[in-house]
Design a protein around this motif. Sequence first.
Motif, PDB file in Angstrom:
ATOM      1  N   VAL A   1      55.375  27.118  -9.057  1.00  0.00           N
ATOM      2  CA  VAL A   1      54.967  27.652  -7.752  1.00  0.00           C
ATOM      3  C   VAL A   1      56.205  28.253  -7.107  1.00  0.00           C
ATOM      4  O   VAL A   1      57.245  27.599  -7.040  1.00  0.00           O
ATOM      5  CB  VAL A   1      54.421  26.551  -6.817  1.00  0.00           C
ATOM      6  N   ILE A   2      56.086  29.488  -6.673  1.00  0.00           N
ATOM      7  CA  ILE A   2      57.212  30.134  -5.984  1.00  0.00           C
ATOM      8  C   ILE A   2      56.699  30.791  -4.714  1.00  0.00           C
ATOM      9  O   ILE A   2      55.486  30.912  -4.505  1.00  0.00           O
ATOM     10  CB  ILE A   2      57.896  31.208  -6.863  1.00  0.00           C
ATOM     11  N   ARG A   3      57.640  31.209  -3.893  1.00  0.00           N
ATOM     12  CA  ARG A   3      57.293  32.012  -2.725  1.00  0.00           C
ATOM     13  C   ARG A   3      58.055  33.324  -2.846  1.00  0.00           C
ATOM     14  O   ARG A   3      59.273  33.317  -3.047  1.00  0.00           O
ATOM     15  CB  ARG A   3      57.691  31.261  -1.453  1.00  0.00           C
ATOM     16  N   HIS A   4      57.332  34.434  -2.775  1.00  0.00           N
ATOM     17  CA  HIS A   4      58.007  35.733  -2.831  1.00  0.00           C
ATOM     18  C   HIS A   4      57.285  36.704  -1.907  1.00  0.00           C
ATOM     19  O   HIS A   4      56.052  36.794  -1.935  1.00  0.00           O
ATOM     20  CB  HIS A   4      58.030  36.291  -4.259  1.00  0.00           C
ATOM     21  N   ALA A   5      58.060  37.431  -1.127  1.00  0.00           N
ATOM     22  CA  ALA A   5      57.517  38.443  -0.205  1.00  0.00           C
ATOM     23  C   ALA A   5      56.415  37.843   0.685  1.00  0.00           C
ATOM     24  O   ALA A   5      55.418  38.506   0.974  1.00  0.00           O
ATOM     25  CB  ALA A   5      56.999  39.656  -0.984  1.00  0.00           C
ATOM     26  N   GLY A   6      56.610  36.581   1.060  1.00  0.00           N
ATOM     27  CA  GLY A   6      55.664  35.944   1.973  1.00  0.00           C
ATOM     28  C   GLY A   6      54.416  35.410   1.316  1.00  0.00           C
ATOM     29  O   GLY A   6      53.498  34.964   2.009  1.00  0.00           O
ATOM     30  N   HIS A   7      54.364  35.418  -0.018  1.00  0.00           N
ATOM     31  CA  HIS A   7      53.191  34.919  -0.737  1.00  0.00           C
ATOM     32  C   HIS A   7      53.575  33.693  -1.567  1.00  0.00           C
ATOM     33  O   HIS A   7      54.586  33.719  -2.277  1.00  0.00           O
ATOM     34  CB  HIS A   7      52.634  36.000  -1.676  1.00  0.00           C
ATOM     35  N   ASP A   8      52.740  32.657  -1.487  1.00  0.00           N
ATOM     36  CA  ASP A   8      52.923  31.478  -2.339  1.00  0.00           C
ATOM     37  C   ASP A   8      52.123  31.709  -3.612  1.00  0.00           C
ATOM     38  O   ASP A   8      50.905  31.933  -3.556  1.00  0.00           O
ATOM     39  CB  ASP A   8      52.408  30.220  -1.639  1.00  0.00           C
ATOM     40  N   LEU A   9      52.793  31.619  -4.760  1.00  0.00           N
ATOM     41  CA  LEU A   9      52.170  32.009  -6.030  1.00  0.00           C
ATOM     42  C   LEU A   9      52.233  30.880  -7.042  1.00  0.00           C
ATOM     43  O   LEU A   9      53.307  30.327  -7.315  1.00  0.00           O
ATOM     44  CB  LEU A   9      52.889  33.234  -6.605  1.00  0.00           C
ATOM     45  N   ALA A  10      51.067  30.530  -7.596  1.00  0.00           N
ATOM     46  CA  ALA A  10      51.008  29.605  -8.726  1.00  0.00           C
ATOM     47  C   ALA A  10      51.103  30.444  -9.993  1.00  0.00           C
ATOM     48  O   ALA A  10      50.322  31.380 -10.183  1.00  0.00           O
ATOM     49  CB  ALA A  10      49.705  28.819  -8.703  1.00  0.00           C
ATOM     50  N   LEU A  11      52.067  30.106 -10.844  1.00  0.00           N
ATOM     51  CA  LEU A  11      52.412  30.981 -11.962  1.00  0.00           C
ATOM     52  C   LEU A  11      52.202  30.309 -13.320  1.00  0.00           C
ATOM     53  O   LEU A  11      52.286  29.088 -13.447  1.00  0.00           O
ATOM     54  CB  LEU A  11      53.883  31.406 -11.857  1.00  0.00           C
ATOM     55  N   VAL A  12      51.987  31.146 -14.310  1.00  0.00           N
ATOM     56  CA  VAL A  12      51.826  30.708 -15.689  1.00  0.00           C
ATOM     57  C   VAL A  12      52.174  31.907 -16.555  1.00  0.00           C
ATOM     58  O   VAL A  12      52.429  33.002 -16.043  1.00  0.00           O
ATOM     59  CB  VAL A  12      50.376  30.199 -15.925  1.00  0.00           C
ATOM     60  N   GLU A  13      52.187  31.726 -17.867  1.00  0.00           N
ATOM     61  CA  GLU A  13      52.585  32.808 -18.760  1.00  0.00           C
ATOM     62  C   GLU A  13      51.452  33.165 -19.728  1.00  0.00           C
ATOM     63  O   GLU A  13      50.314  32.686 -19.584  1.00  0.00           O
ATOM     64  CB  GLU A  13      53.803  32.363 -19.573  1.00  0.00           C
ATOM     65  N   GLY A  14      51.770  34.005 -20.708  1.00  0.00           N
ATOM     66  CA  GLY A  14      50.881  34.236 -21.848  1.00  0.00           C
ATOM     67  C   GLY A  14      49.631  35.025 -21.519  1.00  0.00           C
ATOM     68  O   GLY A  14      48.626  34.902 -22.214  1.00  0.00           O
ATOM     69  N   GLY A  15      49.679  35.837 -20.468  1.00  0.00           N
ATOM     70  CA  GLY A  15      48.516  36.666 -20.152  1.00  0.00           C
ATOM     71  C   GLY A  15      47.486  35.987 -19.268  1.00  0.00           C
ATOM     72  O   GLY A  15      46.475  36.596 -18.918  1.00  0.00           O
TER      73      GLY A  15
ATOM     74  N   PRO B   1      49.473  44.395 -13.844  1.00  0.00           N
ATOM     75  CA  PRO B   1      48.305  43.748 -14.441  1.00  0.00           C
ATOM     76  C   PRO B   1      48.672  42.979 -15.709  1.00  0.00           C
ATOM     77  O   PRO B   1      49.739  43.177 -16.271  1.00  0.00           O
ATOM     78  CB  PRO B   1      47.390  44.934 -14.773  1.00  0.00           C
ATOM     79  N   GLY B   2      47.774  42.101 -16.124  1.00  0.00           N
ATOM     80  CA  GLY B   2      47.915  41.472 -17.440  1.00  0.00           C
ATOM     81  C   GLY B   2      48.720  40.198 -17.478  1.00  0.00           C
ATOM     82  O   GLY B   2      49.168  39.792 -18.540  1.00  0.00           O
ATOM     83  N   GLY B   3      48.893  39.526 -16.355  1.00  0.00           N
ATOM     84  CA  GLY B   3      49.591  38.238 -16.357  1.00  0.00           C
ATOM     85  C   GLY B   3      51.079  38.395 -16.101  1.00  0.00           C
ATOM     86  O   GLY B   3      51.648  39.492 -16.194  1.00  0.00           O
ATOM     87  N   TYR B   4      51.716  37.260 -15.766  1.00  0.00           N
ATOM     88  CA  TYR B   4      53.128  37.288 -15.384  1.00  0.00           C
ATOM     89  C   TYR B   4      53.850  36.211 -16.177  1.00  0.00           C
ATOM     90  O   TYR B   4      53.558  36.017 -17.357  1.00  0.00           O
ATOM     91  CB  TYR B   4      53.201  37.067 -13.864  1.00  0.00           C
TER      92      TYR B   4
ATOM     93  N   TYR C   1      52.614  38.252 -23.843  1.00  0.00           N
ATOM     94  CA  TYR C   1      51.153  38.187 -23.852  1.00  0.00           C
ATOM     95  C   TYR C   1      50.695  38.719 -25.193  1.00  0.00           C
ATOM     96  O   TYR C   1      51.105  39.808 -25.599  1.00  0.00           O
ATOM     97  CB  TYR C   1      50.620  39.045 -22.701  1.00  0.00           C
ATOM     98  N   PHE C   2      49.830  37.954 -25.892  1.00  0.00           N
ATOM     99  CA  PHE C   2      49.471  38.356 -27.250  1.00  0.00           C
ATOM    100  C   PHE C   2      48.776  39.718 -27.282  1.00  0.00           C
ATOM    101  O   PHE C   2      48.805  40.416 -28.295  1.00  0.00           O
ATOM    102  CB  PHE C   2      48.596  37.293 -27.927  1.00  0.00           C
TER     103      PHE C   2
ATOM    104  N   PRO D   1      58.962  42.263 -32.352  1.00  0.00           N
ATOM    105  CA  PRO D   1      57.897  41.948 -33.306  1.00  0.00           C
ATOM    106  C   PRO D   1      57.598  40.450 -33.375  1.00  0.00           C
ATOM    107  O   PRO D   1      58.472  39.626 -33.123  1.00  0.00           O
ATOM    108  CB  PRO D   1      58.469  42.427 -34.651  1.00  0.00           C
ATOM    109  N   GLY D   2      56.369  40.140 -33.722  1.00  0.00           N
ATOM    110  CA  GLY D   2      56.034  38.760 -34.074  1.00  0.00           C
ATOM    111  C   GLY D   2      55.455  37.906 -32.981  1.00  0.00           C
ATOM    112  O   GLY D   2      55.139  36.754 -33.210  1.00  0.00           O
ATOM    113  N   MET D   3      55.354  38.448 -31.751  1.00  0.00           N
ATOM    114  CA  MET D   3      54.726  37.724 -30.649  1.00  0.00           C
ATOM    115  C   MET D   3      55.349  36.348 -30.404  1.00  0.00           C
ATOM    116  O   MET D   3      54.669  35.323 -30.445  1.00  0.00           O
ATOM    117  CB  MET D   3      53.220  37.601 -30.946  1.00  0.00           C
ATOM    118  N   PRO D   4      56.674  36.307 -30.130  1.00  0.00           N
ATOM    119  CA  PRO D   4      57.291  35.020 -29.814  1.00  0.00           C
ATOM    120  C   PRO D   4      56.907  34.547 -28.412  1.00  0.00           C
ATOM    121  O   PRO D   4      56.635  35.362 -27.527  1.00  0.00           O
ATOM    122  CB  PRO D   4      58.787  35.325 -29.881  1.00  0.00           C
ATOM    123  N   MET D   5      56.883  33.247 -28.228  1.00  0.00           N
ATOM    124  CA  MET D   5      56.636  32.677 -26.904  1.00  0.00           C
ATOM    125  C   MET D   5      57.951  32.708 -26.128  1.00  0.00           C
ATOM    126  O   MET D   5      58.862  31.924 -26.410  1.00  0.00           O
ATOM    127  CB  MET D   5      56.124  31.242 -27.034  1.00  0.00           C
TER     128      MET D   5
END
Length: 485
Positions: free
Chosen positions: A110-124, A147-150, A169-170, A196-200
Amino acid sequence: MGNEYVEGNYAPVRTEHTVTELKATGRIPEYLDGRYVRNGPNPIADVDPDAYHWFMGDGMVHGVRIRDGRAEWYRNRWVRTSRMRMAAGEISRPPNHRAGVELYGANTNVIRHAGHDLALVEGGIASYELDHELDTMGPWDFGGTLPGGYTAHPKADPVTGELHAVTHYFGQGNRVRYSVIGTDGRARRTVDIQVPGMPMMHDFSLTEKYVVLYDLPVTFDARQAARIAVPRPLRPLRPAAALVLSALVGRVRVPDPIAAMVGARMRANENLPFRWNPRHQARIGLMPREGGSSDVRWFEVEPCYVFHTLNAHDAGDTVVLDVVRHPRMFVKDLHGPNEGTAALHRWTVHPAAGKVVEARLDDRPQEFPRVDDRVVGRPHRYGYAMGALTGAIPTDAVLKHDLRAGTVTSRALGRGKEAGEFVFVPSRPDAAEDEGVLMGFVYDATTGHSDLVLLDAATLETVATVGLPVRVPHGFHGNWLATGS
Ligand SMILES: [Fe+2]
């Protein structure tokens, strides 16, 4: 085979609470005005212990509001996807696939940026905006500019306030995306980087000169993904699905609707579609901040995995990277990050010589390293981490590294206690690097409850303890979201 990520303080809680009568001991510093909010997995439905991976649980945020020397409330809330809202009988809004796949509520940070509280995750998977009382407002795609996840591990440049990130993102094919979000909350620059290879790529590093990429041998596993995406009654179709997926992933950019469909077929609370890949060369990439994909220089390192970086900085012609290094990851244990001792490690990249010098800074098992956010990308003296048994299984210890003196202080919180990530909050904007408090949730196995614990960052002595009448399951990352920031 047992699954410790469904037991003890990893087990999910079933209820959302709002508690306004909180007991605190010690003295909560008057300079704290804001909320400490931490994210983590908390499956909303029963899970199959054989299949469940800790990273795949529905997100739940836990927060404590602090003002005028007192703790005003504790709240915990699931991060709600439209699917979860429908399942809970709540009014749903149409899914916003531009923000990413709505597989489960963002569960990692969870972060705060530009006045917005954001719950974050990866992988699309989609990120979400939260209101001040931790309720979900909706999917978040930076005003349609990304678009497409952060990612769960962006870095805010302490000088510009801009948010830098590397996103995997795969569905992106053979590439990861570097982005810079301006102080207005909109992407001002994106760079697609060929990998290449779609590493995490769970984390990355930022220095004043470079964006640092960790291309390590944990990669998207099409067979694992097919197992997740194709339900059990259709099991005979899994090999074909794996073939289709492996033909698509890493070779072409998967069209958004197909990627969204595959993502939507994956179920929350199940396996993770990433595994150790011994054929994937471990390497570190340096890209000048204003560079492009063709400007990345790659440097090979020994196979390992890094979830979390402590910090990084330029040192003359070299680049210093302090990370928590796991010897390997997701080889045998497919329930969570536990394949041996994770220790503090320093990679010094020598671009002119084309090599990386590796050194172990501290042998103690540890995870969730944090640094003073004011020195991100700059030389740092101190770093903090959670003591671990192996992998990311917590002990009662909080570690403080003095990287200038080469010493480590370990604070034992007491028998039965299990620590989490501790976050540094300076006492004032111009405070010294360890002048302030560290805060984090600590579970007490003897009472079955958790506390928010505040430590003096200089001494690691307890400053204050806010007792909670509930437990906060072990989770991932949190931050101090200061009022007015
Ligand atoms: Fe993380």
